[in-house]
Structures are given as C-alpha cells and as structure tokens.
Design a protein around this motif. Structure first.
Motif, PDB file in Angstrom:
ATOM      1  N   GLY A  54       0.807  -1.208   0.000  1.00 18.18           N
ATOM      2  CA  GLY A  54       0.000   0.000   0.000  1.00 18.18           C
ATOM      3  C   GLY A  54       0.840   1.258   0.000  1.00 18.18           C
ATOM      4  N   GLY A  55       0.174   2.391  -0.213  1.00 21.41           N
ATOM      5  CA  GLY A  55       0.834   3.686  -0.228  1.00 21.41           C
ATOM      6  C   GLY A  55      -0.112   4.754  -0.720  1.00 21.41           C
ATOM      7  N   SER A  56       0.417   5.961  -0.800  1.00 21.67           N
ATOM      8  CA  SER A  56      -0.391   7.064  -1.297  1.00 21.67           C
ATOM      9  C   SER A  56      -0.565   6.937  -2.806  1.00 21.67           C
ATOM     10  CB  SER A  56       0.280   8.394  -0.960  1.00 21.67           C
ATOM     11  OG  SER A  56       1.515   8.501  -1.653  1.00 21.67           O
ATOM     12  N   ILE A  57      -1.443   7.808  -3.357  1.00 24.34           N
ATOM     13  CA  ILE A  57      -1.693   7.741  -4.789  1.00 24.34           C
ATOM     14  C   ILE A  57      -0.446   8.073  -5.589  1.00 24.34           C
ATOM     15  CG2 ILE A  57      -2.529  10.130  -4.857  1.00 24.34           C
ATOM     16  CD1 ILE A  57      -4.475   9.214  -7.064  1.00 24.34           C
ATOM     17  N   GLU A  58       0.401   8.973  -5.026  1.00 24.16           N
ATOM     18  CA  GLU A  58       1.641   9.284  -5.720  1.00 24.16           C
ATOM     19  C   GLU A  58       2.582   8.097  -5.722  1.00 24.16           C
ATOM     20  OE1 GLU A  58       0.301  11.098  -3.391  1.00 24.16           O
ATOM     21  OE2 GLU A  58      -0.100  13.108  -4.170  1.00 24.16           O
ATOM     22  N   GLU A  59       2.621   7.343  -4.600  1.00 28.25           N
ATOM     23  CA  GLU A  59       3.515   6.184  -4.508  1.00 28.25           C
ATOM     24  C   GLU A  59       3.060   5.035  -5.402  1.00 28.25           C
ATOM     25  OE1 GLU A  59       5.005   6.822   0.118  1.00 28.25           O
ATOM     26  OE2 GLU A  59       3.289   5.541  -0.316  1.00 28.25           O
ATOM     27  N   LEU A  60       1.754   4.954  -5.615  1.00 27.70           N
ATOM     28  CA  LEU A  60       1.220   3.876  -6.470  1.00 27.70           C
ATOM     29  C   LEU A  60       1.133   4.279  -7.940  1.00 27.70           C
ATOM     30  CD1 LEU A  60      -1.781   2.669  -4.249  1.00 27.70           C
ATOM     31  CD2 LEU A  60       0.544   1.759  -4.291  1.00 27.70           C
ATOM     32  N   TRP A  61       1.550   5.502  -8.276  1.00 30.20           N
ATOM     33  CA  TRP A  61       1.279   6.024  -9.612  1.00 30.20           C
ATOM     34  C   TRP A  61       1.991   5.269 -10.725  1.00 30.20           C
ATOM     35  CZ3 TRP A  61      -2.660   8.668 -10.932  1.00 30.20           C
ATOM     36  CH2 TRP A  61      -2.730   9.220 -12.206  1.00 30.20           C
ATOM     37  N   ALA A  62       3.075   4.589 -10.439  1.00 28.60           N
ATOM     38  CA  ALA A  62       3.768   3.845 -11.489  1.00 28.60           C
ATOM     39  C   ALA A  62       2.858   2.825 -12.151  1.00 28.60           C
ATOM     40  CB  ALA A  62       5.002   3.156 -10.906  1.00 28.60           C
ATOM     41  N   PHE A  63       1.874   2.304 -11.409  1.00 25.46           N
ATOM     42  CA  PHE A  63       0.956   1.298 -11.957  1.00 25.46           C
ATOM     43  C   PHE A  63      -0.229   1.948 -12.672  1.00 25.46           C
ATOM     44  CE2 PHE A  63       3.282  -0.746  -8.565  1.00 25.46           C
ATOM     45  CZ  PHE A  63       3.632  -1.960  -9.136  1.00 25.46           C
ATOM     46  N   ASN A  64      -0.211   3.285 -12.766  1.00 31.53           N
ATOM     47  CA  ASN A  64      -1.195   4.000 -13.574  1.00 31.53           C
ATOM     48  C   ASN A  64      -0.591   4.520 -14.877  1.00 31.53           C
ATOM     49  OD1 ASN A  64      -3.473   3.783 -11.868  1.00 31.53           O
ATOM     50  ND2 ASN A  64      -2.685   5.419 -10.554  1.00 31.53           N
ATOM     51  N   GLU A  65       0.659   4.174 -15.137  1.00 33.93           N
ATOM     52  CA  GLU A  65       1.318   4.634 -16.360  1.00 33.93           C
ATOM     53  C   GLU A  65       0.895   3.759 -17.553  1.00 33.93           C
ATOM     54  OE1 GLU A  65       3.053   7.223 -16.884  1.00 33.93           O
ATOM     55  OE2 GLU A  65       3.436   7.938 -14.826  1.00 33.93           O
ATOM     56  N   GLU A  66       0.789   4.387 -18.733  1.00 36.40           N
ATOM     57  CA  GLU A  66       0.328   3.678 -19.931  1.00 36.40           C
ATOM     58  C   GLU A  66       1.282   2.568 -20.347  1.00 36.40           C
ATOM     59  OE1 GLU A  66      -1.119   4.649 -24.516  1.00 36.40           O
ATOM     60  OE2 GLU A  66      -0.526   6.273 -23.168  1.00 36.40           O
ATOM     61  N   VAL A  67       2.612   2.775 -20.210  1.00 33.81           N
ATOM     62  CA  VAL A  67       3.568   1.751 -20.639  1.00 33.81           C
ATOM     63  C   VAL A  67       3.419   0.498 -19.795  1.00 33.81           C
ATOM     64  CG1 VAL A  67       5.245   3.356 -21.610  1.00 33.81           C
ATOM     65  CG2 VAL A  67       5.331   2.853 -19.163  1.00 33.81           C
ATOM     66  N   VAL A  68       3.154   0.663 -18.497  1.00 34.92           N
ATOM     67  CA  VAL A  68       2.953  -0.504 -17.629  1.00 34.92           C
ATOM     68  C   VAL A  68       1.664  -1.228 -18.014  1.00 34.92           C
ATOM     69  CG1 VAL A  68       2.597  -1.261 -15.245  1.00 34.92           C
ATOM     70  CG2 VAL A  68       4.269   0.535 -15.750  1.00 34.92           C
ATOM     71  N   ALA A  69       0.608  -0.466 -18.255  1.00 36.50           N
ATOM     72  CA  ALA A  69      -0.672  -1.080 -18.636  1.00 36.50           C
ATOM     73  C   ALA A  69      -0.540  -1.863 -19.935  1.00 36.50           C
ATOM     74  CB  ALA A  69      -1.748   0.000 -18.781  1.00 36.50           C
TER      75      ALA A  69
END
Length: 463
Positions: A206-221
């Motif tokens: 877990g973490g804040s939205i900023e800490e989890l943001w890498a999994f909201n990037e298009e390249v990861v998706a």
C-alpha cells in the motif's frame, strides 16, 4: 431567432439554456477553483460557488453524484470539478452541473487517471473476453515487485504455505519513483521470455496515490496487456484501484490475496482427494452390496430353485400359442372360403353369356338406329339433289328451245348478231330435237327506236 422579435423572459431564458446545452465543448468540462458559500441541503444536493481571483460561477451537485465523494467539501477548499454548463431557466443564470469533484492537490493526477482509463477502455483492453483463466496447478509462479518490500515476503510466504510444490521466480523492479514504470516493464518482459512460467503476479504494498502512480502509467498497462502469461494485479490495499487492475486478467485486493489466487491450497486438495477417495470406496461398497443382494435374490428365486418347472411352463405357453395360432388360421381359412363362395355367387349372378347377349342386343339396336339415321340422311340428301336438279333443268337452254327458240352457230361460235355473217356463209341452227345446216342468202338489219339500225334475222337456205 428573428430580428426585432419581442421575447418573453421565459422564452429568452429557455433559448439561452438550449444554446448552452447544444455546445459540445460545454458538455464535459473540468474547472479548478475554490469553494465558497457551500450549502449541503437536506435533500442531499450541494450548492456552492466556485471562484478564483477574478471570477466566480455557481455550481450544483445533486445527491446522485455527491454520494460517491471520498471527502467532505467545505468553504475554502480548492477543488477540481467535472461537469456540464447549462442555464437555470427560472433565475436566468448559467451554472455548472457537477458530476465529479476531487481535491485540487490530487486533481491533476485523477484527471490523468480518468483520461488514460477512458483511452484504454476504448481500445478494448478492459474487455472481459480478453481475460484469461488462471492455471489450477501452476508449477512456476513469476513475481514482479520490489525485492525489499513487504509485498514479496507476503507473496513468497503465502505460496510456500499453500502450495510448496510451486517454484517462485522473482523479477525485481522499482515500484515507486520516476524510473519505476520502465523497471516494471523490463521485469514483465524478462518473465515473459521464460517459457515455463505459468502465472505472473505484478504489484506492491500500500501507499499514497503518488507512490502507487507507477501502476497507472500507460507503458505498464500495455506491458501487462501484451503479456503472454496470465497476470494477477496486486497493487496497494483493497480500496486502491489502478490502471493495472483493469488491464490484468485478475485483480487481487492485496499481494497476499494475489498469492492465494495464484496457487491452490494443497491441504484443501488433499482433503478433497480424501473425500473423493472416501466417496469412491463408499460407492464401490454400495455397488458390491447391491450386486451381492441381487445374486442372493437370484439364487433363491423360483427359477433357480426349479428350473425344469420354468421350462415346462415355457413349453406349456408355447403349446398354448400353437393352439391359438391353429385356431386363428382355421378361422381365417373359413372366412376366406366364405368370401370365395360369396364372390362365386356374385359371378354366377352376372354370367358372361348373359352379358354377351345383352351387349349383342344393344349392338343390334344401335345398328338398327344407325341404318334408320342413314336412310333419313339419304332421303334428305336425295330431296335436296332433286330440287337442285329441277332448278338446273329449268335453266337449261333445251327447255327454252322447247318454247320455239333456236341457237345459231358460225363454226363453233354461237352468234347473236348479223354482223359476222356475209352472203353465202354457212351456219348451223340448233333446234329442240336436232340441228340444220344453212347458207346466208340475204342479210337485213333492223333500225332501233333511237334511229340506229337493228339487225333482223337473215334469210337462209336450209340444206
């Protein structure tokens, strides 16, 4: 809108509302500002003003939308509001009808999240038909996460506890910071190059939205969507949602839950096998008991105790059927014989000689009628012929000559005038009962009534 047209206030406000609602760019807008004059009505609706340093706009957020807010708005809160522009017809004011609202600090991230989500959903990356089933008994489980975080410990502990036969392959990656998206993509690619990985877990704690943001990037998706291995997304806590969760084949609420989804619990399967084994033994025993009881019943049955009697009874039934068959055949023969005699009697009633005599008599009657008709036809034809013969006879020149007339020929030609004759010519006169030959001795032409000459009969010397 007509020039110089006089509008009522209602008509003007309605027209302005219609114009605003037709503008597509005002149908979905994001507005940043500070909340003032906030009122949370007893109906559940929220009314407030959104302002910045130079301007303000009225906002209404109905209860059907604001009940999903994850924070409580108040005066002075800087927010990012999403909605559409329209006019309130009664007051003649335009306002923002809000559908969503986020604190301004997180608003830009949330806006980027929503935009990427809409883009990938439109491409079909979230479609249920793309989701692949997880293997039931994976031999090797791939894990993409930080090698030092709590998530890897929870995943490894859960897998070893539940299914120690499975081998864990860890692809370390950065899960936070600017370099995290590229690191996660590289780790997913490395796992996919292994040909014997059955399932892949991608996530972090877990973490804040900023800490989890890498999994909201298009390249990861897109890397997760392109994976040939089924992917379980395990990012953050149960309430955290990322783009990776929507693209993955299965979403797990936590890394521990992801490990539980990836492998079965071997004790549960052992218990299931024991239960199946127990049920199989019970079924086999039940079937054996049933067959044993059936064999016992057969051994004590009447047929097994006195088989000769069963044969005798069968023989008796066979004899009975033979007797019934003979009786049936005899009755059938009698019926056929009776039918034959009835047919013969009918034939005798209609003897052939009688029918021939009747037909001969009929033929004689028809022949007699035919002769009678022929005689009638001949008599009619004879009468018609005689009538026409009488007409022809009445018109015959011979009948005319009987009244004293004669025909004069010069050679073969019938002569009607004295013109062809000359003194001394030979002519033939045809009478009723013969003909004579004569020579012309005199020609006398008679005058007509109009003064012209008219021929008279020439004097002849008969020969």
């Amino acid at each position: 809108m007509k020039p110089n047209q006089v509008w009522s206030v209602t008509e003007l406000n309605r027209w302005i509302k219609w114009v605003l609602e037709r503008e597509e760019r005002l149908a979905d807008v994001w507005v940043r500002g500070e909340i003032s004059n906030f009122v949370h009505h007893t109906s559940g609706h929220m009314y407030f003003t959104l302002k910045d340093r130079d301007a303000r706009i009225k906002v209404v957020m109905f209860a059907s939308y604001n009940r999903f807010l994850k924070f409580l708005p108040k005066d002075g809160t800087k927010v990012l509001v999403r909605g559409s522009i329209s006019a309130f017809e009664r007051d003649g004011t335009y306002q923002l009808y809000a559908r969503d609202m986020q604190p301004d600090g997180l608003g830009s991230l949330y806006l980027a999240f929503e935009q990427l989500k809409a883009k990938l959903e439109a491409e079909g990356l979230f479609a249920p038909e793309r989701k692949r089933p997880l293997p039931q008994f994976p031999k090797r489980v791939g894990v993409v996460t930080s090698p030092t975080g709590a998530a890897i410990r929870d995943i490894c502990t859960t897998i070893r506890r539940r299914f120690p036969q499975a081998e864990i392959v860890i692809a370390p990656a950065l899960v936070q910071g600017a370099e995290a998206p590229a690191s996660i993509v590289a780790a997913i690619g490395m796992i996919n190059r292994c040909t014997d990985i059955d399932v892949l877990i991608v996530g972090r704690g877990g973490g804040s939205i900023e800490e989890l943001w890498a999994f909201n990037e298009e390249v990861v998706a897109r890397a997760i969507a392109a994976s040939r291995i089924p992917v379980i997304s395990a990012v953050g806590h149960e309430t955290d949602f990322t783009i990776a969760d929507f693209v993955a084949d299965v979403r797990a609420a936590t890394p521990t839950a992801a490990a539980e989804l990836a492998v079965p619990h071997y004790l549960e399967w052992l218990e299931r096998v024991k239960q199946l084994d127990l049920r199989m033994h019970r079924a086999m025993r039940g079937q054996v008991e049933e067959e044993r009881e059936r064999l016992t019943r057969l051994m004590h049955s009447y047929a097994m105790r006195q088989p000769q009697r069963r044969l005798e009874e069968a023989q008796q039934r066979l004899d009975d059927w033979q007797m019934r068959l003979r009786q049936a055949m005899g009755k059938l023969r009698d019926r056929r014989k009776e039918q034959y005699w009835h047919a013969a009697e009918r034939m005798r009633r209609f003897r052939l000689s009688d029918r021939v005599a009747a037909k001969r008599e009929q033929a004689l009657r028809m022949e007699e009628r035919l002769h009678q008709r022929m005689e009638e036809r001949l008599a009619t034809a004879r009468s018609a012929w005689l009538a026409r013969l009488a007409q022809l006879d009445a018109l015959s020149p011979l009948r005319v000559m009987e009244r004293g007339y004669s025909l004069v020929y010069k050679g073969e030609r019938l002569v009607k005038s004295v013109e062809p004759f000359a003194i001394g010519d030979e002519l033939m006169v045809r009478l009723k009962d013969g003909s004579i030959t004569a020579h012309v001795t005199e020609i006398v032409r008679e005058e007509k009534a109009d003064g012209s000459e008219k021929d008279r009969t020439a004097n002849t010397d008969a020969v």
